[in-house]
Design an enzyme around this catalytic site. Structure first.
Site, PDB file in Angstrom:
ATOM      1  N   CYS A  57       0.711  -1.137  -0.061  1.00 38.52           N
ATOM      2  CA  CYS A  57       0.026  -0.009   0.053  1.00 38.52           C
ATOM      3  C   CYS A  57       0.686   1.259   0.332  1.00 38.52           C
ATOM      4  O   CYS A  57       0.635   2.018  -0.754  1.00 38.52           O
ATOM      5  CB  CYS A  57      -1.009  -0.042   1.233  1.00 38.52           C
ATOM      6  SG  CYS A  57      -1.312   1.375   2.105  1.00 38.52           S
ATOM      7  N   GLU A 103      -4.614  -4.114  -3.983  1.00 38.48           N
ATOM      8  CA  GLU A 103      -4.694  -2.809  -4.383  1.00 38.48           C
ATOM      9  C   GLU A 103      -4.917  -2.537  -5.972  1.00 38.48           C
ATOM     10  O   GLU A 103      -5.735  -1.523  -6.162  1.00 38.48           O
ATOM     11  CB  GLU A 103      -2.938  -2.472  -4.406  1.00 38.48           C
ATOM     12  CG  GLU A 103      -2.422  -2.181  -3.014  1.00 38.48           C
ATOM     13  CD  GLU A 103      -3.079  -0.746  -2.634  1.00 38.48           C
ATOM     14  OE1 GLU A 103      -3.360   0.281  -3.376  1.00 38.48           O
ATOM     15  OE2 GLU A 103      -3.096  -0.544  -1.247  1.00 38.48           O
TER      16      GLU A 103
HETATM   17  C1  LIG Z   1      -6.358   1.608  -1.213  1.00 39.24           C
HETATM   18  C2  LIG Z   1      -5.284   2.363  -0.694  1.00 39.24           C
HETATM   19  N1  LIG Z   1      -4.056   1.933  -0.758  1.00 39.24           N
HETATM   20  C3  LIG Z   1      -2.850   2.609  -0.423  1.00 39.24           C
HETATM   21  C4  LIG Z   1      -3.335   4.062  -0.051  1.00 39.24           C
HETATM   22  C5  LIG Z   1      -1.754   4.676   0.580  1.00 39.24           C
HETATM   23  N2  LIG Z   1      -1.810   4.825   2.068  1.00 39.24           N
HETATM   24  C6  LIG Z   1      -2.646   4.411   2.817  1.00 39.24           C
HETATM   25  S1  LIG Z   1      -1.952   4.513   4.452  1.00 39.24           S
HETATM   26  C7  LIG Z   1      -0.579   4.906   3.972  1.00 39.24           C
HETATM   27  C8  LIG Z   1       0.572   5.458   4.677  1.00 39.24           C
HETATM   28  C9  LIG Z   1       0.284   6.311   5.791  1.00 39.24           C
HETATM   29  O1  LIG Z   1      -0.452   7.290   5.809  1.00 39.24           O
HETATM   30  C10 LIG Z   1      -0.781   5.028   2.399  1.00 39.24           C
HETATM   31  C11 LIG Z   1       0.602   5.594   1.722  1.00 39.24           C
HETATM   32  C12 LIG Z   1      -4.565   4.597  -0.029  1.00 39.24           C
HETATM   33  N3  LIG Z   1      -4.627   5.677   0.352  1.00 39.24           N
HETATM   34  N4  LIG Z   1      -5.514   3.725  -0.311  1.00 39.24           N
END
Ligand SMILES: Cc1ncc(C[n+]2csc(CCO)c2C)c(N)n1
Length: 225
Positions: free
Chosen positions: A134, A206
């Site tokens: 993520c 993802e």
């Molecule tokens: C489906 C989905 N996947 C990844 C992220 C990105 N993301 C989520 S938490 C995080 C780290 C801390 O803030 C990051 C980079 C998202 N927004 N939505």
């Protein structure tokens, strides 16, 4: 390095995500705003659950330094990243009350439940393997989109591109990668394979999240009440 192996294995999925019409639409500014609205609503719910993973990371950490970083991440996700969603919501016409009443779609439930389940059952290594795609893949997508001329100046999608291409997110991805490598050290092949499976599964989720947003897909069956 263990993360090189993870990257190599998941690369075809990550490439498919980058080339997904939803992601390309953010980059060239042609994405239908309705689809982006759907994505933002579901992503807000996703982030709420993701915060629980950071809380769990703090709980499972082996030392105070790691414990503190997870606690900071919990706080900054609730404040910074979710603030961007709240600001976007306002700009694209989602009322603040609505944001907190959105029903999660099937893929949102599946993805967040999977991450929470493997992390609760496992150790910190499982948790990091689950959350790494993520953070890392968003940074990769963000930096690649940032190179598209005009992408970071777009009136709706520009802020999104800039946030995920930012050095803060790059540092976070690096911190999680270093932690993954440290935790993988000395593990047997069987355990490494299990961590790789988790990483591949959340990489697939993802991809599914982009696909869900492109189709504005909730559930294949609904109750009319
Ligand atoms: C489906 C989905 N996947 C990844 C992220 C990105 N993301 C989520 S938490 C995080 C780290 C801390 O803030 C990051 C980079 C998202 N927004 N939505």
């Amino acid at each position: 390095m263990f993360t090189d192996r993870l990257y190599k294995t998941a690369k075809p999925i990550w490439e498919a995500s980058y080339h997904h019409p939803f992601v390309q639409g953010i980059g060239n500014g042609t994405l239908d705003i309705d689809k982006f609205r759907f994505f933002m609503e579901q992503d807000y719910l996703y982030l709420i659950e993701y915060c629980r993973l950071f809380a769990l990371g703090s709980l499972k950490a082996h030392n105070l330094q790691t414990m503190t970083v997870f606690a900071d991440l919990l706080h900054s996700t609730l404040k910074v990243e979710m603030d961007l969603h709240r600001q976007y919501a306002e700009r694209i016409g989602i009322e603040k009350e609505k944001l907190e009443q959105v029903q999660p779609a099937a893929t949102t439930v599946a993805y967040t439940s999977y991450m929470l389940n493997v992390s609760q059952r496992g150790s910190l290594a499982e948790l990091v393997a689950a959350v790494l795609p993520c953070t890392w893949s968003y940074y990769e997508i963000g930096t690649r989109l940032h190179e598209i001329p005009g992408a970071s100046e777009h009136e709706f999608y520009g802020e999104w591109v800039k946030m995920y291409a930012s050095t803060e997110f790059g540092e976070l991805a690096k911190w999680l990668k270093d932690l993954m490598n440290e935790l993988a050290e000395g593990k047997r092949e069987e355990e490494l394979k299990w961590l790789e499976d988790i990483f591949v599964t959340t990489s697939k989720y993802e991809y599914m999240f982009w696909e869900m947003s492109e189709r504005k897909e909730m559930w294949p069956i609904e109750i009319n009440s």
